[in-house]
Write a protein that holds these residues in place. Sequence first.
Motif, mmCIF file in Angstrom:
data_model
loop_
_atom_site.group_PDB
_atom_site.id
_atom_site.type_symbol
_atom_site.label_atom_id
_atom_site.label_comp_id
_atom_site.label_asym_id
_atom_site.label_seq_id
_atom_site.Cartn_x
_atom_site.Cartn_y
_atom_site.Cartn_z
ATOM 1 N N VAL A 231 61.511 64.119 32.116
ATOM 2 C CA VAL A 231 60.571 64.444 33.189
ATOM 3 C C VAL A 231 59.945 63.147 33.680
ATOM 4 C CG1 VAL A 231 58.460 65.690 33.813
ATOM 5 C CG2 VAL A 231 60.084 66.709 32.203
ATOM 6 N N GLU A 232 59.912 62.961 34.997
ATOM 7 C CA GLU A 232 59.308 61.761 35.565
ATOM 8 C C GLU A 232 57.851 62.041 35.922
ATOM 9 O OE1 GLU A 232 60.735 58.393 38.608
ATOM 10 O OE2 GLU A 232 60.360 60.318 39.584
ATOM 11 N N PHE A 233 56.988 61.101 35.541
ATOM 12 C CA PHE A 233 55.564 61.188 35.824
ATOM 13 C C PHE A 233 55.167 60.013 36.707
ATOM 14 C CE2 PHE A 233 56.391 63.247 31.832
ATOM 15 C CZ PHE A 233 55.612 64.393 31.856
ATOM 16 N N VAL A 234 54.435 60.305 37.765
ATOM 17 C CA VAL A 234 53.932 59.268 38.656
ATOM 18 C C VAL A 234 52.416 59.407 38.727
ATOM 19 C CG1 VAL A 234 54.099 58.170 40.916
ATOM 20 C CG2 VAL A 234 56.045 59.490 40.028
ATOM 21 N N ALA A 235 51.701 58.334 38.384
ATOM 22 C CA ALA A 235 50.249 58.316 38.558
ATOM 23 C C ALA A 235 49.955 58.009 40.018
ATOM 24 C CB ALA A 235 49.615 57.269 37.651
ATOM 25 N N THR A 236 49.283 58.912 40.677
ATOM 26 C CA THR A 236 49.006 58.764 42.106
ATOM 27 C C THR A 236 47.495 58.698 42.342
ATOM 28 O OG1 THR A 236 49.384 61.173 42.197
ATOM 29 C CG2 THR A 236 51.135 59.743 43.031
ATOM 30 N N PRO A 237 47.071 58.217 43.505
ATOM 31 C CA PRO A 237 45.638 58.003 43.733
ATOM 32 C C PRO A 237 44.810 59.285 43.716
ATOM 33 C CG PRO A 237 46.951 56.691 45.260
ATOM 34 C CD PRO A 237 47.904 57.625 44.574
ATOM 35 N N ALA A 238 43.547 59.116 43.396
ATOM 36 C CA ALA A 238 42.526 60.155 43.515
ATOM 37 C C ALA A 238 41.238 59.448 43.923
ATOM 38 C CB ALA A 238 42.348 60.909 42.201
ATOM 39 N N ARG A 239 40.228 60.214 44.257
ATOM 40 C CA ARG A 239 38.942 59.638 44.704
ATOM 41 C C ARG A 239 37.835 60.138 43.764
ATOM 42 N NH1 ARG A 239 35.827 60.958 50.363
ATOM 43 N NH2 ARG A 239 34.626 59.022 50.557
ATOM 44 N N HIS A 240 37.592 59.366 42.720
ATOM 45 C CA HIS A 240 36.680 59.848 41.686
ATOM 46 C C HIS A 240 35.976 58.668 41.029
ATOM 47 C CE1 HIS A 240 35.138 63.185 39.435
ATOM 48 N NE2 HIS A 240 35.594 62.751 38.268
ATOM 49 N N PHE A 241 35.656 58.781 39.752
ATOM 50 C CA PHE A 241 35.065 57.695 38.982
ATOM 51 C C PHE A 241 35.318 57.983 37.512
ATOM 52 C CE2 PHE A 241 31.866 60.917 38.860
ATOM 53 C CZ PHE A 241 31.071 60.694 37.745
ATOM 54 N N SER A 242 34.903 57.097 36.625
ATOM 55 C CA SER A 242 35.180 57.280 35.203
ATOM 56 C C SER A 242 34.006 56.790 34.379
ATOM 57 C CB SER A 242 36.451 56.517 34.815
ATOM 58 O OG SER A 242 36.255 55.112 34.955
ATOM 59 N N GLY B 207 43.846 66.306 39.446
ATOM 60 C CA GLY B 207 42.754 65.752 38.674
ATOM 61 C C GLY B 207 41.436 66.036 39.383
ATOM 62 N N ASP B 208 40.392 65.302 39.025
ATOM 63 C CA ASP B 208 39.108 65.420 39.738
ATOM 64 C C ASP B 208 39.108 64.436 40.895
ATOM 65 O OD1 ASP B 208 38.299 67.257 37.928
ATOM 66 O OD2 ASP B 208 36.500 66.196 37.286
ATOM 67 N N THR B 209 38.627 64.877 42.059
ATOM 68 C CA THR B 209 38.755 64.021 43.232
ATOM 69 C C THR B 209 37.935 64.561 44.389
ATOM 70 O OG1 THR B 209 40.368 63.057 44.784
ATOM 71 C CG2 THR B 209 40.809 65.280 44.001
ATOM 72 N N GLY B 210 37.526 63.666 45.236
ATOM 73 C CA GLY B 210 37.062 64.043 46.550
ATOM 74 C C GLY B 210 38.252 64.061 47.499
ATOM 75 N N ILE C 125 33.324 63.123 45.296
ATOM 76 C CA ILE C 125 34.013 62.997 44.007
ATOM 77 C C ILE C 125 34.555 64.325 43.485
ATOM 78 C CG2 ILE C 125 32.809 60.902 43.290
ATOM 79 C CD1 ILE C 125 30.986 62.735 41.583
ATOM 80 N N HIS C 126 34.091 65.459 44.038
ATOM 81 C CA HIS C 126 34.655 66.762 43.717
ATOM 82 C C HIS C 126 34.860 67.514 45.022
ATOM 83 C CE1 HIS C 126 33.153 67.200 39.262
ATOM 84 N NE2 HIS C 126 34.221 66.435 39.374
#
Length: 365
Positions: free
Chosen positions: A215-226, A253-256, A288-289
Amino acid sequence: MAKRTRTVMALALAAAAVWAARDIPAQLGARASGSRRSRVESSPQYSGGKFRNTVPATEIVAASMPRLAVAAATGREARRPHLPVPLITPAPGGDAQGLHITWYGHSSALIEIEGRRVLLDPVWSDRCSPSRLAGPRRLHEPPVALRDLPPIDAVVISHDHYDHLDMATIQTLADLQAAKFLVPLGVGAHLERWGVPVGRIVELDWDERATVAGVEFVATPARHFSGRGLTRDETLWASWVIKGPTRKVFYSGDTGYFPGFAAIGAEHGPFDATLVQVGAYGDGWPDIHMTPEDGVATHVDVRGGLLIPVHWATFNLALHDWPEPADRTWREAKARDVALAVPRPGERVDVDNPPPVDGWWQQIS
């Protein structure tokens, strides 16, 4: 005698507090160092000592805190269900062929994709907090025990907030399963501190990819914080593309909401299914959400097939009424002709033959 009793009670309470706090230093995780730190600092997303969004997000200002505190102290009954959340105990074993998604509550979900199993943001603890005594508590039990999960090929983490990255759950999975852990940059330091072998940790920057068990996984952008302590944005956050040989799933994920989702759809779509954050939104943190309407728009932007809303129902993390995310998502999906499934926690959804939306949450709110 009364004085002695009070002393004994005080000592007992102090001992209980010490016991409850003993894990807090470990819960905070660890900062990236060595080669991991070098990767963090060389990331295009890292600048001025922190990771940054492509579209800046506004932060909650101190002046708004009193208003939010007052709002949080009122209307509490509407922010939780009035009857128990109906749970479905998944059948043990089973065939992982095809494309099936089981939502366990909040953002924890199992994706069975063409013979492989991927676990998203698993949180099984009673509280999403570094403390055993304080912090948001579950509104329903996990529908299945960790020891009863089927063999997992990969665990995907979107970011390091406590409602997505739970130390106790990670440690148990590391012991019970042989799965690899796919995480955004910097998050691997937390896992390594918690005892996950380095060889089982795969850290990715945005637009980097890795293949695990076919299975291929790609980390893609989100608009959040950590952040798990007083500092913010020392680790990256991400949405994820999960590609089997012929099937594809997107997890927000969590994102605006931001234009990056259309770019993800253009490059990686269309998707057979999406799991999109629709809950824990508020006027005080609009970037952010996502609201439910934003979540449906994200699904459309990435060119999704079946939408499964997540990040609601399990923890009270915002000021909106408990059923509102599902109600608004259902209404917006109808308006935009989007295929929708709103499963009960533990319900296994066949993406090719999803159950009709029946409004189950409205019966208990």
